[in-house]
Design a protein around this motif. Sequence first.
Motif, PDB file in Angstrom:
ATOM      1  N   CYS A 294       6.106  25.537  21.475  1.00 40.92           N
ATOM      2  CA  CYS A 294       6.889  24.739  20.522  1.00 40.92           C
ATOM      3  C   CYS A 294       7.697  25.646  19.587  1.00 40.92           C
ATOM      4  O   CYS A 294       8.847  25.363  19.264  1.00 40.92           O
ATOM      5  CB  CYS A 294       5.978  23.848  19.681  1.00 40.92           C
ATOM      6  SG  CYS A 294       5.353  22.400  20.554  1.00 40.92           S
ATOM      7  N   GLY A 298      11.789  25.908  19.004  1.00 40.13           N
ATOM      8  CA  GLY A 298      12.421  25.844  17.689  1.00 40.13           C
ATOM      9  C   GLY A 298      13.040  27.161  17.245  1.00 40.13           C
ATOM     10  O   GLY A 298      13.323  27.344  16.066  1.00 40.13           O
ATOM     11  N   HIS A 373      11.027  18.297  23.373  1.00 44.50           N
ATOM     12  CA  HIS A 373      11.043  16.832  23.354  1.00 44.50           C
ATOM     13  C   HIS A 373      11.273  16.275  24.758  1.00 44.50           C
ATOM     14  O   HIS A 373      10.670  15.289  25.154  1.00 44.50           O
ATOM     15  CB  HIS A 373      12.156  16.334  22.439  1.00 44.50           C
ATOM     16  CG  HIS A 373      11.899  16.627  20.996  1.00 44.50           C
ATOM     17  ND1 HIS A 373      10.825  16.103  20.323  1.00 44.50           N
ATOM     18  CD2 HIS A 373      12.551  17.400  20.107  1.00 44.50           C
ATOM     19  CE1 HIS A 373      10.845  16.530  19.072  1.00 44.50           C
ATOM     20  NE2 HIS A 373      11.873  17.326  18.920  1.00 44.50           N
ATOM     21  N   VAL A 376       8.167  16.108  26.924  1.00 46.94           N
ATOM     22  CA  VAL A 376       7.319  14.968  26.545  1.00 46.94           C
ATOM     23  C   VAL A 376       7.931  13.668  27.056  1.00 46.94           C
ATOM     24  O   VAL A 376       7.248  12.824  27.624  1.00 46.94           O
ATOM     25  CB  VAL A 376       7.138  14.914  25.010  1.00 46.94           C
ATOM     26  CG1 VAL A 376       6.409  13.641  24.602  1.00 46.94           C
ATOM     27  CG2 VAL A 376       6.379  16.144  24.524  1.00 46.94           C
TER      28      VAL A 376
ATOM     29  N   GLU B 260      -1.556  16.606  13.993  1.00 50.27           N
ATOM     30  CA  GLU B 260      -0.099  16.669  13.937  1.00 50.27           C
ATOM     31  C   GLU B 260       0.562  15.816  15.012  1.00 50.27           C
ATOM     32  O   GLU B 260       0.314  15.996  16.200  1.00 50.27           O
ATOM     33  CB  GLU B 260       0.369  18.111  14.111  1.00 50.27           C
ATOM     34  CG  GLU B 260       0.146  18.940  12.852  1.00 50.27           C
ATOM     35  CD  GLU B 260       0.356  20.424  13.095  1.00 50.27           C
ATOM     36  OE1 GLU B 260       0.581  20.806  14.243  1.00 50.27           O
ATOM     37  OE2 GLU B 260       0.289  21.179  12.104  1.00 50.27           O
ATOM     38  N   LEU B 371       0.189  13.867  23.397  1.00 46.91           N
ATOM     39  CA  LEU B 371       1.236  14.867  23.139  1.00 46.91           C
ATOM     40  C   LEU B 371       2.545  14.115  22.965  1.00 46.91           C
ATOM     41  O   LEU B 371       3.041  13.495  23.906  1.00 46.91           O
ATOM     42  CB  LEU B 371       1.325  15.852  24.311  1.00 46.91           C
ATOM     43  CG  LEU B 371       2.395  16.939  24.241  1.00 46.91           C
ATOM     44  CD1 LEU B 371       2.286  17.760  22.966  1.00 46.91           C
ATOM     45  CD2 LEU B 371       2.296  17.859  25.458  1.00 46.91           C
ATOM     46  N   SER B 372       3.079  14.183  21.768  1.00 48.56           N
ATOM     47  CA  SER B 372       4.205  13.320  21.405  1.00 48.56           C
ATOM     48  C   SER B 372       5.434  14.131  20.996  1.00 48.56           C
ATOM     49  O   SER B 372       5.351  15.339  20.781  1.00 48.56           O
ATOM     50  CB  SER B 372       3.794  12.448  20.215  1.00 48.56           C
ATOM     51  OG  SER B 372       3.629  13.287  19.079  1.00 48.56           O
ATOM     52  N   HIS B 373       6.549  13.449  20.891  1.00 49.89           N
ATOM     53  CA  HIS B 373       7.748  14.080  20.339  1.00 49.89           C
ATOM     54  C   HIS B 373       7.468  14.666  18.957  1.00 49.89           C
ATOM     55  O   HIS B 373       7.926  15.742  18.623  1.00 49.89           O
ATOM     56  CB  HIS B 373       8.870  13.043  20.222  1.00 49.89           C
ATOM     57  CG  HIS B 373       9.382  12.582  21.541  1.00 49.89           C
ATOM     58  ND1 HIS B 373       9.991  13.432  22.440  1.00 49.89           N
ATOM     59  CD2 HIS B 373       9.361  11.375  22.130  1.00 49.89           C
ATOM     60  CE1 HIS B 373      10.328  12.753  23.517  1.00 49.89           C
ATOM     61  NE2 HIS B 373       9.956  11.498  23.367  1.00 49.89           N
ATOM     62  N   TYR B 375       4.703  15.875  17.729  1.00 49.44           N
ATOM     63  CA  TYR B 375       3.967  17.146  17.798  1.00 49.44           C
ATOM     64  C   TYR B 375       4.935  18.297  18.045  1.00 49.44           C
ATOM     65  O   TYR B 375       4.874  19.336  17.393  1.00 49.44           O
ATOM     66  CB  TYR B 375       2.905  17.094  18.909  1.00 49.44           C
ATOM     67  CG  TYR B 375       2.141  18.398  19.070  1.00 49.44           C
ATOM     68  CD1 TYR B 375       0.977  18.643  18.355  1.00 49.44           C
ATOM     69  CD2 TYR B 375       2.601  19.399  19.926  1.00 49.44           C
ATOM     70  CE1 TYR B 375       0.289  19.841  18.479  1.00 49.44           C
ATOM     71  CE2 TYR B 375       1.921  20.602  20.062  1.00 49.44           C
ATOM     72  CZ  TYR B 375       0.768  20.818  19.338  1.00 49.44           C
ATOM     73  OH  TYR B 375       0.098  22.014  19.464  1.00 49.44           O
ATOM     74  N   VAL B 376       5.823  18.090  19.021  1.00 49.44           N
ATOM     75  CA  VAL B 376       6.805  19.135  19.345  1.00 49.44           C
ATOM     76  C   VAL B 376       7.685  19.414  18.132  1.00 49.44           C
ATOM     77  O   VAL B 376       7.921  20.567  17.755  1.00 49.44           O
ATOM     78  CB  VAL B 376       7.665  18.723  20.555  1.00 49.44           C
ATOM     79  CG1 VAL B 376       8.794  19.731  20.769  1.00 49.44           C
ATOM     80  CG2 VAL B 376       6.801  18.607  21.810  1.00 49.44           C
ATOM     81  N   HIS B 377       8.122  18.339  17.480  1.00 49.17           N
ATOM     82  CA  HIS B 377       8.999  18.522  16.324  1.00 49.17           C
ATOM     83  C   HIS B 377       8.306  19.313  15.223  1.00 49.17           C
ATOM     84  O   HIS B 377       8.825  20.309  14.731  1.00 49.17           O
ATOM     85  CB  HIS B 377       9.448  17.160  15.789  1.00 49.17           C
ATOM     86  CG  HIS B 377      10.294  17.275  14.561  1.00 49.17           C
ATOM     87  ND1 HIS B 377      11.596  17.707  14.608  1.00 49.17           N
ATOM     88  CD2 HIS B 377      10.002  17.083  13.255  1.00 49.17           C
ATOM     89  CE1 HIS B 377      12.076  17.750  13.379  1.00 49.17           C
ATOM     90  NE2 HIS B 377      11.127  17.380  12.541  1.00 49.17           N
ATOM     91  N   ASN B 379       5.767  21.289  15.318  1.00 45.65           N
ATOM     92  CA  ASN B 379       5.359  22.647  15.636  1.00 45.65           C
ATOM     93  C   ASN B 379       6.497  23.553  16.078  1.00 45.65           C
ATOM     94  O   ASN B 379       6.288  24.721  16.363  1.00 45.65           O
ATOM     95  CB  ASN B 379       4.253  22.613  16.687  1.00 45.65           C
ATOM     96  CG  ASN B 379       2.966  22.163  16.050  1.00 45.65           C
ATOM     97  OD1 ASN B 379       2.457  22.824  15.157  1.00 45.65           O
ATOM     98  ND2 ASN B 379       2.478  21.011  16.477  1.00 45.65           N
ATOM     99  N   SER B 380       7.694  22.999  16.139  1.00 42.19           N
ATOM    100  CA  SER B 380       8.844  23.862  16.404  1.00 42.19           C
ATOM    101  C   SER B 380       9.549  24.184  15.098  1.00 42.19           C
ATOM    102  O   SER B 380      10.507  24.932  15.069  1.00 42.19           O
ATOM    103  CB  SER B 380       9.804  23.193  17.393  1.00 42.19           C
ATOM    104  OG  SER B 380      10.244  21.955  16.907  1.00 42.19           O
TER     105      SER B 380
END
Lengths: 384, 384
Positions: A294, A298, A373, A376, B260, B371-373, B375-377, B379-380
């Motif tokens: 992740c 980013g 994203h 996922v 998260e 595991l969701s959008h 989480y990625v958002h 943690n990025s």
Amino acid sequence: MSVTAPKGFKASGVAAGLKTSGNLDVALLLNDGPDATAAGVFTANRVKAAPVLWSQQVLKGRAVRAVVLNAGGANACTGPAGFQDTHRTAEHVAAKLGGMGPGQVAVCSTGLIGERLPMANLLSGVDSAVRKLERTGGDDAALAIMTTDTRPKTTVVEGDGWTVGGMAKGAGMLAPAMATMLCVITTDASAGGDALHEALTQACRVTFDRLDSDGCMSTNDTVLLLASGASGVEPTQEELTEAVTKACHDLAQQLLDDAEGHTKKITIEVVGAADEQDAVEVARSIARNNLVKCALFGNDPNWGRILAAVGTTSAQFESDELNVAINGVWVCRGGAAAEDRSKVDLSGENISIVVDLNAGKQTATVWTNDLSHAYVHENSAYSS
Amino acid sequence: MSVTAPKGFKASGVAAGLKTSGNLDVALLLNDGPDATAAGVFTANRVKAAPVLWSQQVLKGRAVRAVVLNAGGANACTGPAGFQDTHRTAEHVAAKLGGMGPGQVAVCSTGLIGERLPMANLLSGVDSAVRKLERTGGDDAALAIMTTDTRPKTTVVEGDGWTVGGMAKGAGMLAPAMATMLCVITTDASAGGDALHEALTQACRVTFDRLDSDGCMSTNDTVLLLASGASGVEPTQEELTEAVTKACHDLAQQLLDDAEGHTKKITIEVVGAADEQDAVEVARSIARNNLVKCALFGNDPNWGRILAAVGTTSAQFESDELNVAINGVWVCRGGAAAEDRSKVDLSGENISIVVDLNAGKQTATVWTNDLSHAYVHENSAYSS
């Protein structure tokens, strides 16, 4: 030209109605000889699809005359009935092609786990595929095995008077152990089954086995290597292994290029390891760490997360002797901050991570992607 | 009331400027006695933060008079200078509080890995925290240790004339091995260090150790248990272990509730295992499988991905004897499709997965998230 680049092979790809899109979904490959030697490596997943169980038996004979592959259904977790579907498919192919028994027909399937294949569609697809077999059919075959792939993966490696060709599919569930999703490699070299097996296992060990896109191991992973001997050339073991490794490396990189929802291609090189196994374990622990993946999505050179991943392994190292470089900037030396992380430019698609364990001289490289994203999204909507 | 629910403890939480938000970021807990017995369990990550290395030494003596905790910086991967920062913090706390040496002061830190703490801010924060210590300060302390947590986690368990209180923080990097992010549990029971150690390790084994939100193990995980003896009651080992387990379970569930970017809380129960270790290995392999987690985010009862995850383990089972239920619907029996997957209702927040290995009588439960959008958002963008 894919798997039909080498002499002695014909292939085809047809639409049998297994994919709801109506795209090509059944591929057939025929080895016209004179030889029919073969080798295969298969998923290490203990839950194996019916076609894997079948093809493992076929490959024990080291002789394969034909390979039939379908997308649109993995035929995994389908019980005894699913295994009979695979057996029936091989029998049908052998009968239609003639000159071979079902025990010389390898079968590969890919798609959703847990559902039976529509056999009427599949078998009539095989009939069309037999009719369409041609010396230039490799590209259609490569198209027919695609699932969530956005493009076909093919390769050609030229030897001295002989050729290696290959096709592969795979975009998710990409953490092969001994193999990747589906891959067929052909050669017109003259080579015995043992030589092919040696070349293929060596090649997979440093290519498909080092690809870890999402840590998820498929039930259907299969890599086959078929030799026709049609070139009349018998390369040395070293030449054969080198050419097959080159083909596998090329296909593995194409799989990485097309991994589901990725925005970054990440090369993780572990150096200074006590042995190669340590290096692979450390590289894989980083490749599978969602927080690292992740962060890179980013554009964040968060080396602390890399060290936290390294710390979960059993590899030989001292935590205050670890060095980490991201895109050439040594952001961590001796287990603590070194060069300014703001110097790291992560704007491009390719990211290089080097971890120095300072514990020896061995190295290994693992390739992975970021966690985005789009990953996922794609994987929360796959079967619906 | 958190850690100050039991008699004999004072606590405080202050804003020392370590968090850019200006929120509370330094917590202090004082054990006024008469006893000062303690036990601790720490991260199994081999890359350990300076405060973990320090507190491990402190806990060897099984006596802790005070705990100082900070958010806004993990003090991990900071080299010898980072360790000296921790040492200096403990010395400062001991000197300000009096009546104890630095060897009786445990230190916990949480936040970004790889950066030194702003020591001037931290030490002046300690001064304020000492001044603000009070019998009702537990709630402020719980607020001060939050990082990406959206709410504080506290618990109170009542014994017969004695009490257990606790606080914890943690919302990511949640795959503790022996512990979770930061957690302090207090009791006014009278108990020796060995009894506390027994109670805490037993409690962690079936609570924090069974929580696997994102497969990522922190460098700073610490769980401390402090006893003041102020109730004058000496519970049996069984009573103590039960109460501490209850407190740990409650806090672990609160961590899961606040993980998260989650949209689902997933309970994975493995039954019919040959031994407990097999059951834990299988449950954890499912909890860490990104494809399973994405599928559940998308309300997709994709049991094939669950079987693919089970197949990567070394647990005792036959693949054609596996049964899987999702929210009570047995979608897979004997390794193949059973009840219609469309019967599974995944619209709620809680998801139950039961896997029957049909290999014995042991069971284990692991808790995880989807595991969701989000989480990625989250943690990025964490360190930027």
